[in-house]
Design a protein around this motif. Sequence first.
Motif, mmCIF file in Angstrom:
data_model
loop_
_atom_site.group_PDB
_atom_site.id
_atom_site.type_symbol
_atom_site.label_atom_id
_atom_site.label_comp_id
_atom_site.label_asym_id
_atom_site.label_seq_id
_atom_site.Cartn_x
_atom_site.Cartn_y
_atom_site.Cartn_z
ATOM 1 N N ALA A 75 0.825 -1.207 0.000
ATOM 2 C CA ALA A 75 0.000 0.000 0.000
ATOM 3 C C ALA A 75 0.859 1.256 0.000
ATOM 4 C CB ALA A 75 -0.923 0.000 1.214
ATOM 5 N N TYR A 109 -5.426 6.926 -0.173
ATOM 6 C CA TYR A 109 -6.560 6.017 -0.033
ATOM 7 C C TYR A 109 -7.856 6.791 -0.262
ATOM 8 C CZ TYR A 109 -6.983 7.914 4.756
ATOM 9 O OH TYR A 109 -7.119 8.736 5.848
ATOM 10 N N ARG A 129 -4.584 -2.352 4.575
ATOM 11 C CA ARG A 129 -4.152 -3.252 3.509
ATOM 12 C C ARG A 129 -4.231 -2.540 2.158
ATOM 13 N NH1 ARG A 129 -8.983 -4.299 5.597
ATOM 14 N NH2 ARG A 129 -10.791 -4.642 4.259
ATOM 15 N N HIS A 130 -3.642 -3.172 1.150
ATOM 16 C CA HIS A 130 -3.573 -2.539 -0.172
ATOM 17 C C HIS A 130 -4.766 -2.898 -1.053
ATOM 18 C CE1 HIS A 130 -2.134 -6.584 -1.113
ATOM 19 N NE2 HIS A 130 -2.426 -6.326 -2.382
ATOM 20 N N ARG A 140 -8.112 1.335 -9.387
ATOM 21 C CA ARG A 140 -6.702 1.215 -8.999
ATOM 22 C C ARG A 140 -6.088 2.600 -8.839
ATOM 23 N NH1 ARG A 140 -3.675 -3.925 -10.231
ATOM 24 N NH2 ARG A 140 -1.929 -2.510 -9.843
ATOM 25 N N ARG A 166 -3.202 1.502 -4.047
ATOM 26 C CA ARG A 166 -4.279 0.678 -3.494
ATOM 27 C C ARG A 166 -5.224 0.255 -4.602
ATOM 28 N NH1 ARG A 166 -3.287 3.437 1.336
ATOM 29 N NH2 ARG A 166 -3.221 2.025 3.112
ATOM 30 N N TYR A 187 -9.281 -1.039 -5.139
ATOM 31 C CA TYR A 187 -10.614 -1.150 -4.551
ATOM 32 C C TYR A 187 -11.533 -1.894 -5.518
ATOM 33 C CZ TYR A 187 -9.336 2.448 -1.113
ATOM 34 O OH TYR A 187 -8.741 3.161 -0.097
#
Length: 515
Positions: free
Chosen positions: A54, A58, A83-84, A163, A180, A182
């Motif tokens: 990570a 974020y 977390r990443h 991303r 990160r 998602y």
Amino acid sequence: MRKSLLMFFLLFLSTLFTGLKAQEYITDNPFETMIRLGSMNVKNPIYQMPSGQAGSAYIVSAITSGDAVRYPLGYTVASTPDRHFIIVSKATTLVEKERQFDLIIEENVSISGQFVTIYTDWDRDGVFVSQDQSSLSMRDKGFTASFQVPADAELGKARIRVRLDSSRPSGPDVAVSGGRVYDFVVYVMDKTDHDDCYISVSSSNDNLGKAVIETVANANGRYDKGSSVTVKAEPSSSAANFEGWKVGQDIISRDQAYTFTVNESMHIIAVFSTVEPELSAPQTSTEANPIWFQIKNAHTATERANRYIAYDENPTGEYSSNLRAERPADISDKFLWRLESVSGNRVKIINKTSMKQIYSSGVLETQELTAEVNGSEFVIEPSGNANGSYSIKYEGNDGLLLNAKDGLWKIVLYNAGVGTGSGWYFYRVPFTSTGVENVSVTQVKAFLSDGIVRMKGLPEKCSVKVINLSGQVIGEFVPSDVNCEYKLRCPEEFVILMVKIEGQKPFSLKLYNRS
């Protein structure tokens, strides 16, 4: 045995819902609709989880808005994810085929130098397809991604992968370095006939002000075409300017309370800017009549310039210390300090966020300063440098100067760097609270769990509005007691309570679902 029971249950759900005719799965309750959609397919696609590490960036919040939206996404976090790779499935959205919607993302840092890529899997085959970059609209600390849900999209749970990378990725599943990934779970339903629109609002900067839709939506969380809707902007203080309401790149109104006729779905942003702080001589003040300053380090080297003393009990990114020299600065509370006279020419330096005071043990360099309930005493005097800076001396000692330590950006005591690394400027912030007060001034406690808001210690003669992440008022009531409960129509992961007290300024509480 457990596996057999699970398979039996899934087969039962499949039998129950896969035989439904088109749109028989649609109910008045969007959560029930999503449950039925999710149960229509026993098998779900398998997605690859990218490996990696990570970075500091974020997503702070994500909402959906547009004609396609039958239930909005309301994702938000209060701290850095650990977390990443994050799957956003508890907060989700329901969208219709053949209609358009926007995914509106806010980040914790500027997106400058960041590579944002979007992927979708509308056909639920487990393979992501790259979204056209032209669908992205960038902002300083966020972006908007626009989608047209395909007519041949599969019903049920789809995914959108977002991303955030430090370099351009070669595909959706490659390892992430300093970023990160998602995965947003999206429920897809058939297109329906309706003559209402989805309206949402947000603030360009939550530290400067809030945005809310004053008009209550219909039972579907939407607004009928031809109806009037009022949106309201609330600056947080006199240090914030309201610039106007923006749709896309256009300012459509400069009225803080703006009423318009609904013709189409849209997301409206309340644009706030700051009143520039003024370079000033340091001045003491009291808690009752505070004068707030930003305290800027006087060093001019590239890496050290434009850093301000900040206090944040949840350090992120490049900062490991709560008390540090940070950049860029804004007028949020962590950068604001006042000077309180204690004895003679000594002062205590008090932070606005926590009301804690800068503290030192008096040790040179090796021990960083902190903020405590009872802080240290300092003497602030002109440094003698031609740049007009000031020295902040621990207990008046000329050899114990407040300094911004390069590299780590901790605040330490130093016996050199007069007027540079140990020099400081004071910028007065014209701060007079005019908007919504922080809840710290009250004794109110509130909790959100399973769609129920529980409140304790409410003041008498008050009213409460419940607002979702899209800025919609989803509940409004006058409490019958100082301790009470309110049941939301649908469960939410995050809400804001606006409490208005007769004859006083309103205040707000941010609540995250605890269930």
